[in-house]
Design an enzyme around this catalytic site. Structure first.
Site, PDB file in Angstrom:
ATOM      1  N   TYR A  83       7.770   2.060  -7.642  1.00 52.19           N
ATOM      2  CA  TYR A  83       7.077   0.770  -7.637  1.00 52.19           C
ATOM      3  C   TYR A  83       6.662   0.365  -9.055  1.00 52.19           C
ATOM      4  O   TYR A  83       6.799  -0.801  -9.433  1.00 52.19           O
ATOM      5  CB  TYR A  83       5.856   0.812  -6.720  1.00 52.19           C
ATOM      6  CG  TYR A  83       6.192   1.094  -5.269  1.00 52.19           C
ATOM      7  CD1 TYR A  83       7.345   0.589  -4.671  1.00 52.19           C
ATOM      8  CD2 TYR A  83       5.359   1.883  -4.495  1.00 52.19           C
ATOM      9  CE1 TYR A  83       7.652   0.853  -3.348  1.00 52.19           C
ATOM     10  CE2 TYR A  83       5.662   2.155  -3.161  1.00 52.19           C
ATOM     11  CZ  TYR A  83       6.810   1.634  -2.596  1.00 52.19           C
ATOM     12  OH  TYR A  83       7.095   1.901  -1.290  1.00 52.19           O
ATOM     13  N   GLU A 136       0.868  -1.174   0.000  1.00 52.94           N
ATOM     14  CA  GLU A 136       0.000   0.000   0.000  1.00 52.94           C
ATOM     15  C   GLU A 136       0.905   1.223   0.000  1.00 52.94           C
ATOM     16  O   GLU A 136       1.956   1.215   0.633  1.00 52.94           O
ATOM     17  CB  GLU A 136      -0.902   0.051   1.241  1.00 52.94           C
ATOM     18  CG  GLU A 136      -1.982  -1.001   1.276  1.00 52.94           C
ATOM     19  CD  GLU A 136      -1.556  -2.235   2.046  1.00 52.94           C
ATOM     20  OE1 GLU A 136      -0.529  -2.192   2.753  1.00 52.94           O
ATOM     21  OE2 GLU A 136      -2.242  -3.269   1.930  1.00 52.94           O
TER      22      GLU A 136
END
Length: 152
Positions: free
Chosen positions: A113, A101
């Site tokens: 990411y 998250e």
């Protein structure tokens, strides 16, 4: 540069590093728990810790819990190197997916990411506390075992 597992006695060093990493830090209790029961790694450069990370691993899934790099050394590739090492390590050891998250506002982390192969699979409304309220989290997945059936 090398990556090593963080020993339990690294708590004070990890807390000092994370205190320099930005406004949202884990507590002493969070790190104590992770150092005891999760996979925690550090990236070392010339004997100095440049980044730390914590993962929870259950069966064939990893969950990135936290990563910290001091503000003065961010954007130098330390987080990328540490995460790439960990993802490769997990892939070699049978982990099929990694989840995480991230704060919707953390554009630098999101870019990292996505470069590492993570993709958005959902969101958690009002997940993170912020000054004056709450902030949504984006939920990401990275498939570490390519070509396998999703229900295997």
């Amino acid at each position: 540069m090398r990556v090593e597992r963080l020993p339990g006695e690294a708590l004070d060093r990890v807390l000092a590093l994370e205190a320099e990493s930005g406004p949202y830090c884990w507590s002493r209790a969070d790190w104590q728990s992770s150092l005891k029961s999760d996979d925690c790694f550090e990236l070392l450069y010339e004997g100095q810790t440049m980044a730390v990370v914590a993962f929870s691993v259950v069966f064939d899934e990893a969950n990135l819990l936290n990563i910290a790099v001091p503000v003065q050394t961010q954007r130098r590739g330390y987080a990328r190197q540490l995460l790439q090492y960990c993802l490769n390590h997990y892939a070699k050891n049978g982990i099929k997916h990694c989840f995480l998250e991230v704060r919707r506002s953390n554009v630098a982390a999101i870019a990292l990411y996505e470069k590492l192969g993570f993709s958005v699979i959902g969101e958690r409304k009002n997940y993170y506390p912020v000054a004056g309220g709450r902030e949504d989290a984006l939920v990401y997945i990275c498939r570490l075992q390519q070509g396998e059936s999703e229900d295997a």
